[in-house]
Design a protein around this motif. Structure first.
Motif: not given
Length: 456
Positions: A286-315
């Motif tokens: 969503r708002e983490h993604r720039a309009p010209d981003d072809r690959d949404p993966a980096p922005a999705a990881i940033a959005a998840a991290a903002e909500r406390g969802i990271t590879a390190e924190l997931l049980p």
């Protein structure tokens, strides 16, 4: 500029066509009918009659959806009057005396306008609606055929009858049983109605007035207190749109919906997992993604991290639920996280990943058209099979047959692999994919070429 009229049994279709020669006449409106129409700001929809007992009635949200398109929606006489009395603050136009009585609160019960009629064809009416009896009594009293007291007593008798039993013979019989001295009044009322149909059929009168109203341009009016486009678009409305909007208008007379075609692609298109992955990650970003981003993966990881969802924190339990043992042991932490995000994506808490047919998931026009042909062919084949005997429908296919079918087309085996593949394709779980696949098992056996997307 098209006027769609949903009518029957209040006014016969041929009479509607004489009054409005250019109108498109439909039967009584039911759930989904309005969503299947491709209307715009220059079009008009007139609702006179609608079903409510033998199938689901038209929902308020469906009418609001049509209003939000800028389409003029008019209601009168029967179901139309009911819905207009409820939705006039959102811009629906109500016409006629029946609408006025409901809007003022003089009438409250739905069975005031309910009748029994043939389910198809000319919708011939078998009973008399209570609102017509009210109109007949009022006119008979005005013409001094009845006293006001006798009229009130007859209305009480009619109200006590179920709407499926309200006929003139039934009213005369009920009156004779309850008060033999009033039988003559009931007979006089029936004869008055037969001599003066123009004074006894209020619903027909209102419908003809509404047809005349629709023939004139929309008049400037006070803006609705709540514009229809401001009404929240619920997940139920989105799903109804997918279920009832034709996938290829005019191509399949029997009706193939957008969601039918998307389900087919969701099951069988080789590129659907990639489509769905981009769709889910873009929605997460969503708002983490720039309009010209072809690959949404980096922005999705940033959005998840903002909500406390990271590879390190997931049980560990989360990894075990969403990933197969092979996936948990391979790939990078970032790759595993992206897979988990895609499989766990939901449009809203507890909701499905999507409800209608988002453009981002539809694929090419050629693939969409060919998929619609396959869905139509599957429907015809299933109908032919059902006619050969009982327990010959997709719902009666053994579970093991359906699962083997998916294992074949998905080129894998084992419940863990199939569950992961189902989630990669946007299904909530393997069981949901199996229910969807039931409709296509027979077609796959009879015409496997229908599933070769590489030729599309």
């Amino acid at each position: 500029m098209t006027t769609h009229v949903f009518v029957g049994p209040t006014v016969p279709a041929d009479e509607v066509r004489r009054a409005a020669p250019t109108a498109v006449v439909h039967g009584p409106v039911r759930h989904g009918d309005l969503l299947a129409l491709a209307t715009g700001p220059r079009d008009t929809v007139l609702i006179v009659d609608g079903v409510f007992h033998q199938s689901a009635p038209v929902r308020h949200k469906e009418i609001l959806d049509v209003l939000a398109r800028g389409t003029r929606v008019v209601g009168a006489s029967s179901m139309g009057a009911l819905r207009a009395a409820e939705l006039w603050p959102y811009g629906m136009e109500g016409v006629g005396l029946v609408f006025g009585m409901y809007a003022r609160g003089d009438l409250e019960a739905d069975d005031e306008v309910a009748v029994s009629h043939l389910p198809s064809g000319d919708h011939r009416q078998f009973t008399v609606p209570l609102v017509n009896l009210r109109w007949t009594v009022a006119n008979a009293v005005a013409e001094e055929v009845l006293s006001a007291e006798a009229g009130d007593a007859l209305l009480d008798r009619a109200r006590a009858l179920h709407y499926t039993e309200r006929t003139w013979p039934a009213l005369v019989h009920a009156t004779r049983e309850a008060d033999p001295s009033s039988t003559d009044a009931a007979v006089r009322l029936r004869e008055f109605a037969q001599r003066h149909p123009e004074l006894s059929d209020l619903k027909r009168r209102d419908a003809l007035v509404a047809l005349s109203h629709c023939a004139h341009p929309r008049r400037p009016a006070v803006s609705p207190s709540t514009p229809a486009w401001l009404s929240p678009r619920t997940m139920y409305l989105a799903r109804w749109c997918g279920l009832f909007r034709p996938a290829t208008p005019g191509r399949h007379p029997a009706g193939v919906s957008e969601l039918d075609v998307l389900r087919f692609q969701q099951l069988y298109a080789p590129d659907f997992p990639a489509r769905y992955r981009r769709y889910a990650l873009a929605r997460i970003a969503r708002e983490h993604r720039a309009p010209d981003d072809r690959d949404p993966a980096p922005a999705a990881i940033a959005a998840a991290a903002e909500r406390g969802i990271t590879a390190e924190l997931l049980p560990q339990e989360a990894w075990e639920y969403w990933l197969t043992p092979e996936e948990r042991g391979g790939s990078s932490p970032e790759g595993r996280l992206l897979t988990l995000l895609v499989r766990s994506f939901r449009a809203a808490p507890g909701a499905a990943p999507f409800h209608d047919a988002p453009d981002a998931l539809r694929g090419t026009d050629d693939a969409w058209s060919a998929s619609a042909d396959a869905v139509a062919a599957a429907g015809r084949l299933n109908e032919q099979m059902a006619r050969t005997g009982t327990h010959r429908t997709p719902g009666h296919l053994p579970h093991s047959v359906v699962r083997r079918h998916l294992a074949e087309v998905w080129q894998g085996s084992g419940s863990g692999h199939l569950e992961a593949t189902a989630r990669d394709r946007g299904f909530l779980a393997l069981t949901e994919a199996e229910e969807a696949a039931r409709h296509f098992v027979l077609l796959h056996r009879a015409r496997p070429a229908a599933y070769r997307f590489t030729a599309l």
